[in-house]
Scaffold this motif. Structure first.
Motif, PDB file in Angstrom:
ATOM      1  N   ALA A 117       1.161  -1.140   0.358  1.00  0.00           N
ATOM      2  CA  ALA A 117      -0.080  -0.027  -0.378  1.00  0.00           C
ATOM      3  C   ALA A 117       1.006   0.939  -0.320  1.00  0.00           C
ATOM      4  CB  ALA A 117      -1.478   0.102   0.646  1.00  0.00           C
ATOM      5  N   ARG A 118       2.423   1.139   0.966  1.00  0.00           N
ATOM      6  CA  ARG A 118       2.945   2.151   0.223  1.00  0.00           C
ATOM      7  C   ARG A 118       3.912   2.572  -0.868  1.00  0.00           C
ATOM      8  NH1 ARG A 118       3.805   6.234   4.294  1.00  0.00           N
ATOM      9  NH2 ARG A 118       5.959   6.917   4.290  1.00  0.00           N
ATOM     10  N   SER A 120       2.357   1.204  -3.491  1.00  0.00           N
ATOM     11  CA  SER A 120       1.839   1.863  -4.135  1.00  0.00           C
ATOM     12  C   SER A 120       1.223   3.741  -4.258  1.00  0.00           C
ATOM     13  CB  SER A 120       0.182   0.851  -4.380  1.00  0.00           C
ATOM     14  OG  SER A 120      -1.358   1.735  -5.024  1.00  0.00           O
ATOM     15  N   ARG A 121       1.137   4.072  -2.745  1.00  0.00           N
ATOM     16  CA  ARG A 121       0.577   5.632  -2.535  1.00  0.00           C
ATOM     17  C   ARG A 121       1.859   6.299  -3.138  1.00  0.00           C
ATOM     18  NH1 ARG A 121       0.346   5.116   2.641  1.00  0.00           N
ATOM     19  NH2 ARG A 121      -0.943   4.511   3.223  1.00  0.00           N
ATOM     20  N   LYS A 124       1.970   7.410  -6.761  1.00  0.00           N
ATOM     21  CA  LYS A 124       0.389   7.128  -7.605  1.00  0.00           C
ATOM     22  C   LYS A 124       1.231   8.677  -8.192  1.00  0.00           C
ATOM     23  CE  LYS A 124      -3.138   5.149  -5.861  1.00  0.00           C
ATOM     24  NZ  LYS A 124      -3.727   4.002  -6.753  1.00  0.00           N
ATOM     25  N   TYR A 152       4.998  11.397   3.934  1.00  0.00           N
ATOM     26  CA  TYR A 152       4.475  10.729   4.477  1.00  0.00           C
ATOM     27  C   TYR A 152       4.032  10.221   5.443  1.00  0.00           C
ATOM     28  CZ  TYR A 152       3.384  11.074  -0.664  1.00  0.00           C
ATOM     29  OH  TYR A 152       2.371  11.565  -1.757  1.00  0.00           O
TER      30      TYR A 152
END
Length: 152
Positions: A117-118, A120-121, A124, A152
């Motif tokens: 998830a990290r 991917s974020r 983006k 982040y």
């Protein structure tokens, strides 16, 4: 969780030579295998098996090949850039330029999913992807990832 916790600077490939999915995976497994003293083909086989379930090419020129390795002590990753692009069967049908390979211990579903998830974020962000493509070398790519990761 920060990406730099599992991505070492020496595991960043500034320009991938491989021109096919399997060649790219083999190239990205080399620095991980060397660091862990594992047979590179073992890691490649794990990624190839995962790709059979569906491409990890998430679109926008990004792929996140990943898999689980029995006996692995912690998350470990490599990153590679292909300015020319590779047909990695991405969901948007476009060439893939940025490859973030992730391996996780066999029983680490939570950490594995958080890391995916990290990553991917982070990828983006179109401006970040462009900066990676324009970076002059692997060291600059690592610094860009480290800087963006710290936001982040």
């Amino acid at each position: 969780m920060k990406i730099v916790e599992f991505l070492r600077p020496d595991a960043v490939v500034g320009e991938i030579a491989g021109q096919s999915g399997p060649a790219v995976l083999a190239e990205l497994c080399q620095p991980i295998a060397a660091g862990l003293k594992l047979e590179p083909q073992r890691l490649v086989d794990i990624l190839v098996e995962r790709e059979k379930l569906g491409s990890t090419g998430i679109g926008d020129g990004v792929a996140i090949p990943h898999g689980k390795v029995p006996g692995l002590p912690a998350l470990v990753a490599s990153f590679g850039r292909s300015r020319a692009g590779v047909d990695f069967r991405a969901i948007d049908g476009k060439p893939t330029h940025l490859f973030f390979t992730l391996f996780a211990p066999e029983n680490s579903a939570g950490a594995h999913l958080k890391a995916l998830a990290r990553i991917s974020r982070l990828f983006k962000n179109a401006g970040f992807r462009a900066a990676i493509l324009e970076a002059k070398d692997a060291a600059e790519i690592y610094r860009l990832i480290e800087t963006e990761d710290g936001r982040y």
